[in-house]
Scaffold this motif. Structure first.
Motif: not given
Length: 213
Positions: A58-59, A149, A152-154
């Protein structure tokens, strides 16, 4: 992990089995602020027959680890457990811990968003497969916008390790009768600090070694 010839696990098939059965791994890197560790699930790369794994973080864990820029150590921990010296009989002995583990090291390749989506979909399918009513990633009430979405968080990665250390310490240095006793004690719950899968892993290794004599 210090290697020991008696306990070395070098067979690629066996290490693949270890990864497949123990996908929750520890990821370690030497970051700017010092050593850092994270915990994520990984899968074997289905397009390869080596020890290449795929996964995601994860970011902003990707920035913390310098993902794609520096070496990662991935620790795969299999069944393990405490072994009492009382199980060896009336001989001088000390406690030990039996275990199966592998360390995979290398610089990972970052995945494209589409590749990452495929990995995320595989991860969900793998772990939902045992549920009474599996909820797959693209299944309602999730919609494509929500899933993208989420992606995009990973940050997805593929790691083909350049260094591998596998170790299987399962009482191979003990006489057959002692190995049988340890297995029996573990099967009956004799150790409160043991993975319930450990005696099966010991039995499998023991029978393989006996067959090879």
């Amino acid at each position: 992990m210090r290697q020991n010839t008696s306990f070395a696990m070098t067979d690629v098939g066996e290490i693949r089995r270890l990864i497949d059965q123990n996908p929750w791994v520890t990821i370690v890197s030497d970051a700017d602020q010092g050593l850092v560790a994270s915990h994520y699930a990984v899968l074997l790369d289905e397009g390869r027959d080596d020890l290449t794994i795929v996964g995601h973080v994860g970011k902003p864990d990707d920035l913390v680890h310098g993902l794609g820029e520096r070496e990662l150590l991935v620790v795969v921990q299999g069944p393990h457990g405490y072994v009492s010296p009382g199980w060896y009989g009336d001989v001088q002995s000390v406690p030990t811990w039996n275990f199966v583990s592998a360390h995979l090291s290398g610089i990972p390749e970052l995945l494209t968003p589409e590749e990452n989506l495929e990995v995320l979909e595989r991860l969900v399918a793998r772990f939902e497969s045992g549920m009474p009513q599996p909820r797959l990633m693209w299944q309602p009430p999730n919609d494509p916008d929500f899933v993208r979405r989420l992606e995009r968080g990973t940050v997805g990665f593929r790691l083909t390790p350049t260094r591998v250390v596998g170790k299987r310490k399962l009482s191979q240095n003990k006489p057959d009768e002692v190995v049988e006793t340890v297995i029996a004690e573990l099967e009956t719950g004799g150790s409160p600090y043991a993975d319930p899968r450990l005696p099966g892993e010991m039995r499998r290794d023991f029978e393989t070694r006996k067959a090879a004599r």
